[in-house]
Design a protein around this motif. Structure first.
Motif, PDB file in Angstrom:
ATOM      1  N   TRP A 166      67.971 -77.098   1.736  1.00 56.52           N
ATOM      2  CA  TRP A 166      68.682 -77.318   2.997  1.00 56.52           C
ATOM      3  C   TRP A 166      67.710 -77.122   4.147  1.00 56.52           C
ATOM      4  O   TRP A 166      67.010 -76.118   4.195  1.00 56.52           O
ATOM      5  CB  TRP A 166      69.858 -76.333   3.097  1.00 56.52           C
ATOM      6  CG  TRP A 166      70.885 -76.722   4.112  1.00 56.52           C
ATOM      7  CD1 TRP A 166      71.209 -76.028   5.232  1.00 56.52           C
ATOM      8  CD2 TRP A 166      71.716 -77.880   4.102  1.00 56.52           C
ATOM      9  NE1 TRP A 166      72.197 -76.702   5.935  1.00 56.52           N
ATOM     10  CE2 TRP A 166      72.522 -77.838   5.258  1.00 56.52           C
ATOM     11  CE3 TRP A 166      71.844 -78.970   3.223  1.00 56.52           C
ATOM     12  CZ2 TRP A 166      73.440 -78.836   5.562  1.00 56.52           C
ATOM     13  CZ3 TRP A 166      72.760 -79.965   3.533  1.00 56.52           C
ATOM     14  CH2 TRP A 166      73.547 -79.889   4.684  1.00 56.52           C
ATOM     15  N   ALA A 170      66.880 -69.639   6.470  1.00 60.47           N
ATOM     16  CA  ALA A 170      67.826 -68.906   5.610  1.00 60.47           C
ATOM     17  C   ALA A 170      68.878 -68.130   6.396  1.00 60.47           C
ATOM     18  O   ALA A 170      69.998 -67.947   5.924  1.00 60.47           O
ATOM     19  CB  ALA A 170      67.060 -67.955   4.693  1.00 60.47           C
ATOM     20  N   PRO A 210      72.449 -70.403   5.301  1.00 68.30           N
ATOM     21  CA  PRO A 210      72.013 -70.958   4.016  1.00 68.30           C
ATOM     22  C   PRO A 210      71.830 -69.883   2.937  1.00 68.30           C
ATOM     23  O   PRO A 210      72.146 -70.124   1.767  1.00 68.30           O
ATOM     24  CB  PRO A 210      70.686 -71.635   4.370  1.00 68.30           C
ATOM     25  CG  PRO A 210      70.886 -72.076   5.791  1.00 68.30           C
ATOM     26  CD  PRO A 210      71.660 -70.946   6.429  1.00 68.30           C
ATOM     27  N   ALA A 214      73.842 -69.997  -0.572  1.00 69.21           N
ATOM     28  CA  ALA A 214      73.179 -69.939  -1.883  1.00 69.21           C
ATOM     29  C   ALA A 214      73.821 -68.867  -2.760  1.00 69.21           C
ATOM     30  O   ALA A 214      74.034 -69.083  -3.961  1.00 69.21           O
ATOM     31  CB  ALA A 214      71.691 -69.678  -1.705  1.00 69.21           C
ATOM     32  N   HIS A 227      68.046 -70.487  -1.952  1.00 69.76           N
ATOM     33  CA  HIS A 227      67.844 -71.385  -0.818  1.00 69.76           C
ATOM     34  C   HIS A 227      66.362 -71.739  -0.693  1.00 69.76           C
ATOM     35  O   HIS A 227      65.502 -70.881  -0.817  1.00 69.76           O
ATOM     36  CB  HIS A 227      68.308 -70.723   0.484  1.00 69.76           C
ATOM     37  CG  HIS A 227      67.903 -71.480   1.721  1.00 69.76           C
ATOM     38  ND1 HIS A 227      67.047 -70.971   2.673  1.00 69.76           N
ATOM     39  CD2 HIS A 227      68.214 -72.737   2.148  1.00 69.76           C
ATOM     40  CE1 HIS A 227      66.870 -71.865   3.640  1.00 69.76           C
ATOM     41  NE2 HIS A 227      67.564 -72.935   3.351  1.00 69.76           N
TER      42      HIS A 227
END
Length: 295
Positions: A166, A170, A210, A214, A227
């Motif tokens: 992505w 994070a 993110p 995850a 991630h």
């Protein structure tokens, strides 16, 4: 009982809206270019009146809208060019105005009414402006990032390898929504026209980083998912438009009042990201052929 014409009825948002309306006892005219498709047949089985209509065929739009109370309008999915989306969106609004519909609910994108510099938000902004100037009673609902995209395309390809690929840091939060919640909210807006006419509402049901996504995917999939931040340069090779969107997500963020929406409209039954992830058939998704592109 309302008769609501629904464009994009075989897509994620239109399909969810059509089902939510049918569930609450309203009549749905499902507008689609391909009335024989499995998705159209499924809507027929649920009681929808499926009509062939194309954005570039004004006569088909006029026929499909005649006698309807309202329209749920979704412009072309991502992947067509911007000029096409604007042209088709304006054609739909013009047909709705000519049919003197009592309400048009347009689905756009969260923050598309701001200066985002994201091409497929700018196109939605132009359609929104055309709708507001049309004289038709309108509501714009503007969804945040689609949870459903995480179960398809290159994100799904990454999940097969245990990575949540992505293009965001994070720890940067992103507001999210599922297609089911968009449909439920759209149906609510259509049922409560007086309350929502002349309003533009950004909608989302959760906000997650993110790293959190995850973790949630790890629990849902039942295998470790980490991630991995995809470089924007990599995204840009594929699409300047998508790269601009992810840059906006990271630098500005999709700020949506999730708590307020949940408080004010509990009947939507908002799904958090964990709810959505838990409801997916991950074994089937992860074993399907890679890189299947669908909207």
């Amino acid at each position: 009982m309302l008769t609501v014409a629904v464009t994009g009825a075989t897509g994620a948002q239109g399909g969810a809206t059509a089902r939510a309306l049918l569930d609450s006892g309203h009549r749905v005219r499902a507008l689609t270019r391909d009335p024989g498709s499995p998705a159209a047949e499924a809507l027929k089985a649920l009681g929808a009146d499926v009509r062939r209509a194309g954005f570039d065929d004004r006569a088909s739009l006029d026929a499909a809208l005649a006698g309807a109370d309202a329209l749920f309008a979704v412009t072309t999915p991502f992947g067509t060019d911007i000029a096409t989306e604007v042209r088709q969106g304006k054609a739909l609004v013009d047909a709705a105005a000519a049919a003197r519909l009592g309400h048009v609910v347009l689905t756009s994108a969260a923050h598309a009414d701001r200066d985002t510099g994201v091409p497929h938000y700018e196109s939605k902004r132009l359609v929104e402006q055309h709708l507001r100037a049309s004289g038709v009673p309108w509501t714009v609902i503007a969804p945040a990032a689609f949870m459903d995209n995480y179960a398809s395309g290159w994100t799904l390809d990454g999940l097969r390898e245990g990575t949540f690929a992505w293009p965001m840091p994070a720890d940067r939060p992103l507001t999210l929504i599922s297609a089911a919640d968009i449909g439920a909210f759209a149906a609510l807006v259509l049922r409560r026209r007086e309350e929502f006419t002349g309003r533009r509402v950004d909608i989302a049901s959760d906000e997650r980083t993110p790293a959190q996504m995850a973790e949630i995917l790890t629990a849902a999939v039942g295998a470790p998912i980490a991630h991995r931040e995809v470089p924007l340069a990599y995204v840009r090779q594929r699409s300047d438009d998508l790269a601009a969107m992810f840059a906006y997500f990271t630098e500005v963020g999709l700020d949506v009042d999730v708590a307020g929406l949940r408080r004010d409209h509990p009947e939507v039954g908002w799904h958090g990201f964990a709810d959505w992830a838990a409801a997916q058939d991950w074994p089937a998704l992860l074993s399907s052929a890679p890189a299947a592109s669908h909207h």
